[in-house]
Design a protein around this motif. Structure first.
Motif, PDB file in Angstrom:
ATOM      1  N   GLU A   1      -3.974  -8.124  -5.360  1.00 17.62           N
ATOM      2  CA  GLU A   1      -5.092  -8.435  -4.466  1.00 17.62           C
ATOM      3  C   GLU A   1      -4.754  -8.118  -3.012  1.00 17.62           C
ATOM      4  OE1 GLU A   1      -3.381 -10.654  -6.186  1.00 17.62           O
ATOM      5  OE2 GLU A   1      -2.815 -12.392  -4.948  1.00 17.62           O
ATOM      6  N   TRP A   2      -3.477  -7.887  -2.725  1.00 11.39           N
ATOM      7  CA  TRP A   2      -3.059  -7.538  -1.365  1.00 11.39           C
ATOM      8  C   TRP A   2      -3.082  -6.039  -1.107  1.00 11.39           C
ATOM      9  CZ3 TRP A   2      -2.159 -10.873   2.633  1.00 11.39           C
ATOM     10  CH2 TRP A   2      -2.103 -12.240   2.298  1.00 11.39           C
ATOM     11  N   SER A   3      -3.224  -5.243  -2.162  1.00 13.44           N
ATOM     12  CA  SER A   3      -3.339  -3.791  -1.986  1.00 13.44           C
ATOM     13  C   SER A   3      -4.788  -3.428  -1.740  1.00 13.44           C
ATOM     14  CB  SER A   3      -2.874  -3.060  -3.248  1.00 13.44           C
ATOM     15  OG  SER A   3      -1.480  -3.111  -3.375  1.00 13.44           O
ATOM     16  N   SER A   4      -4.987  -2.335  -1.030  1.00 19.48           N
ATOM     17  CA  SER A   4      -6.342  -1.798  -0.949  1.00 19.48           C
ATOM     18  C   SER A   4      -6.703  -1.264  -2.332  1.00 19.48           C
ATOM     19  CB  SER A   4      -6.400  -0.672   0.079  1.00 19.48           C
ATOM     20  OG  SER A   4      -5.758   0.475  -0.432  1.00 19.48           O
TER      21      SER A   4
ATOM     22  N   PHE B   1      -4.615 -10.685 -11.842  1.00 15.33           N
ATOM     23  CA  PHE B   1      -3.465  -9.850 -11.498  1.00 15.33           C
ATOM     24  C   PHE B   1      -2.146 -10.514 -11.895  1.00 15.33           C
ATOM     25  CE2 PHE B   1      -6.274  -7.804  -8.059  1.00 15.33           C
ATOM     26  CZ  PHE B   1      -6.622  -6.769  -8.925  1.00 15.33           C
TER      27      PHE B   1
ATOM     28  N   LEU C   1      -8.691  -2.798 -12.646  1.00 11.68           N
ATOM     29  CA  LEU C   1      -9.112  -2.497 -11.275  1.00 11.68           C
ATOM     30  C   LEU C   1     -10.561  -2.035 -11.234  1.00 11.68           C
ATOM     31  CD1 LEU C   1      -5.899  -0.719  -9.975  1.00 11.68           C
ATOM     32  CD2 LEU C   1      -6.811  -2.926  -9.205  1.00 11.68           C
TER      33      LEU C   1
ATOM     34  N   GLY D   1      -8.897  -6.962   5.681  1.00 10.98           N
ATOM     35  CA  GLY D   1      -9.107  -7.103   7.115  1.00 10.98           C
ATOM     36  C   GLY D   1      -7.809  -7.102   7.894  1.00 10.98           C
TER      37      GLY D   1
ATOM     38  N   ALA E   1     -16.021  -4.182  -5.858  1.00 10.07           N
ATOM     39  CA  ALA E   1     -16.247  -5.189  -4.828  1.00 10.07           C
ATOM     40  C   ALA E   1     -15.114  -5.116  -3.824  1.00 10.07           C
ATOM     41  CB  ALA E   1     -16.288  -6.577  -5.472  1.00 10.07           C
ATOM     42  N   ALA E   2     -15.448  -5.130  -2.544  1.00 16.24           N
ATOM     43  CA  ALA E   2     -14.421  -5.017  -1.505  1.00 16.24           C
ATOM     44  C   ALA E   2     -13.493  -6.227  -1.544  1.00 16.24           C
ATOM     45  CB  ALA E   2     -15.081  -4.908  -0.140  1.00 16.24           C
ATOM     46  N   SER E   3     -12.230  -5.970  -1.253  1.00 21.70           N
ATOM     47  CA  SER E   3     -11.243  -7.033  -1.229  1.00 21.70           C
ATOM     48  C   SER E   3     -11.379  -7.838   0.049  1.00 21.70           C
ATOM     49  CB  SER E   3      -9.841  -6.427  -1.304  1.00 21.70           C
ATOM     50  OG  SER E   3      -8.884  -7.375  -0.922  1.00 21.70           O
ATOM     51  N   VAL E   4     -11.230  -9.162  -0.018  1.00 19.79           N
ATOM     52  CA  VAL E   4     -11.230  -9.948   1.213  1.00 19.79           C
ATOM     53  C   VAL E   4      -9.924  -9.771   1.959  1.00 19.79           C
ATOM     54  CG1 VAL E   4     -12.780 -11.797   0.545  1.00 19.79           C
ATOM     55  CG2 VAL E   4     -10.340 -11.999   0.042  1.00 19.79           C
ATOM     56  N   PHE E   5      -8.972  -9.087   1.345  1.00 20.09           N
ATOM     57  CA  PHE E   5      -7.655  -8.966   1.948  1.00 20.09           C
ATOM     58  C   PHE E   5      -7.489  -7.688   2.751  1.00 20.09           C
ATOM     59  CE2 PHE E   5      -7.072 -11.736  -1.695  1.00 20.09           C
ATOM     60  CZ  PHE E   5      -6.452 -12.812  -1.098  1.00 20.09           C
TER      61      PHE E   5
ATOM     62  N   TYR F   1     -12.640  -5.043 -11.055  1.00 25.64           N
ATOM     63  CA  TYR F   1     -12.564  -5.883  -9.864  1.00 25.64           C
ATOM     64  C   TYR F   1     -12.675  -5.132  -8.550  1.00 25.64           C
ATOM     65  CZ  TYR F   1     -11.264  -9.969 -12.599  1.00 25.64           C
ATOM     66  OH  TYR F   1     -11.280 -11.003 -13.458  1.00 25.64           O
TER      67      TYR F   1
ATOM     68  N   ASN G   1       0.808  -1.231   0.000  1.00 23.75           N
ATOM     69  CA  ASN G   1       0.000   0.000   0.000  1.00 23.75           C
ATOM     70  C   ASN G   1       0.837   1.275   0.000  1.00 23.75           C
ATOM     71  OD1 ASN G   1      -2.612  -1.127  -0.093  1.00 23.75           O
ATOM     72  ND2 ASN G   1      -2.511  -1.623   2.089  1.00 23.75           N
TER      73      ASN G   1
END
Lengths: 211, 211
Positions: free
Chosen positions: B104-107, A162, B188, B200, B194-198, B191, A84
């Motif tokens: 997928e790990w980025s906000s 990705f 982006l 949290g 929709a909120a990322s599950v990552f 995709y 991030n």
DNA sequence: CGTCTCATGTAAGGAGTTACATGATTTA
DNA sequence: TAAATCATGTAACTCCTTACATGAGACG
């Protein structure tokens, strides 16, 4: 400092030994990030000291034990933070561009060979990247499968998209290199048939070069 | 090891002080090869020991003396040899590609910002490269003029054409990066709503990531 | 019986980054 | 009088490359 994030990225698919990481970094994932054994093992140890990964000695059958690493919560969080944070862009330092700028110092044959090598090199890479894209699309890649396992289908598409996107970037780059080198060959055709004044002995060339 | 060839390349236009090299490496020529003071001065000294350049202390008016370097015959020959030898291609290690592969790990916001920064960064570079091409075409660049001075006209075109060709390569690369990041933005958009599950806390994400 | 895979490193050195250090002169 | 330019570095550190080292089991 990116090596440790590359390691965390790979380990986010599941626990692995240094040896398995090393192999992945030399083949498939190696296109996205490459590192030799001699960097991986010590870095994993350092990351363990820093609390980013946890290593566990696991029985390896008749071969004794092996050390399996998995990211800690702290490691996962550090990876997410890095994902991030803004990227730092390194300044350009590419031998191919440097050479191109001074191509009058190459012999005509060497200049042509350089361009042809450039084309061949990147064409080979495109082939490898295409193969990786195929393995992503067809879900043939072992690490990717491990990573997708258990995710909802929508998320699977997203994750795979990705990975594909990264390889598309590599392919676009390689194709730009090929197109550039082909322009180079055409440029050389126009200029090279005439002998270079720079092909003589050192003494003369300094005169010619420095004017 | 390419730094010394970059230095020989620049010095092939005529004698210069470390300071002038340093300035060129931070502006115009810096696009082709960049290096800081702290690398340039020691490297010049090493090259002098190795017989590739000759340094001379020259009067600098009220400022005392300065050390002017010029390539020796041996240095010119070493540069020519390097220009005729095959290039070694380094394996890929680019943080932007690494990130893209694990986006997928980025906000969602950070991912979009990364793509936009990528576009902005390379767009700015294209602007600078265009300016350099203009200065080459119009013969406004001081070092280039020094280099062309005394050469037959045909050779002048040739030399300038290679400099231009190098910048065309940089421009093509930068444009490929921009196009890629624009594809990234479109990806982006599909995709990210929709909120990322990552997004949290660490604990949950390890579950989601490792499956 | 030799080579490949598994498994894990050390050691030396080169290349590059970042921060610090100094001091005179010229320009705004 | 403050800032920029000229001029030249050192020091500490990180990152990466290249070469070397070792040994067991599996495979052909």
């Amino acid at each position: 400092m990116s090596l440790r994030y590359a390691l965390l990225a790979l380990l986010s698919a599941g626990p692995m030994t240094g040896y398995e990481i090393s192999r992945r970094f030399q083949s498939s994932v190696g296109h996205v990030w490459h590192a030799p054994d001699s960097q991986i093992y010590p870095e994993l140890r350092k990351m363990e000291i820093d609390g980013l990964v946890a290593g566990a000695d696991v029985d390896a059958g008749p071969r004794g034990t092996k050390r399996v690493y998995r990211p800690t919560d702290q490691g996962t969080e550090a990876f997410r933070e890095w994902m991030n944070a803004p990227l730092k862009y390194a300044l350009d330092r590419d031998p191919a561009i440097l050479r191109a700028a001074y191509l009058e110092w190459s012999s005509p044959e060497a200049a042509r060979r350089m361009m042809q090598d450039h084309i061949d090199h990147f064409a080979a890479l495109v082939g490898q990247y295409d193969q990786q894209v195929f393995e992503i699309d067809e879900r043939l890649n072992v690490v990717l499968l491990r990573r997708l396992n258990g995710l909802p289908e929508e998320m699977q598409h997203r994750v795979a998209a990705f990975k594909r996107f990264a390889y598309e970037g590599l392919i676009a780059r390689a194709e730009a290199e090929i197109a550039w080198a082909q322009r180079g060959l055409r440029l050389l055709e126009r200029y090279s048939p005439a002998a270079s004044v720079f092909t003589g002995q050192a003494g003369e060339s300094v005169e010619a070069g420095a004017g």
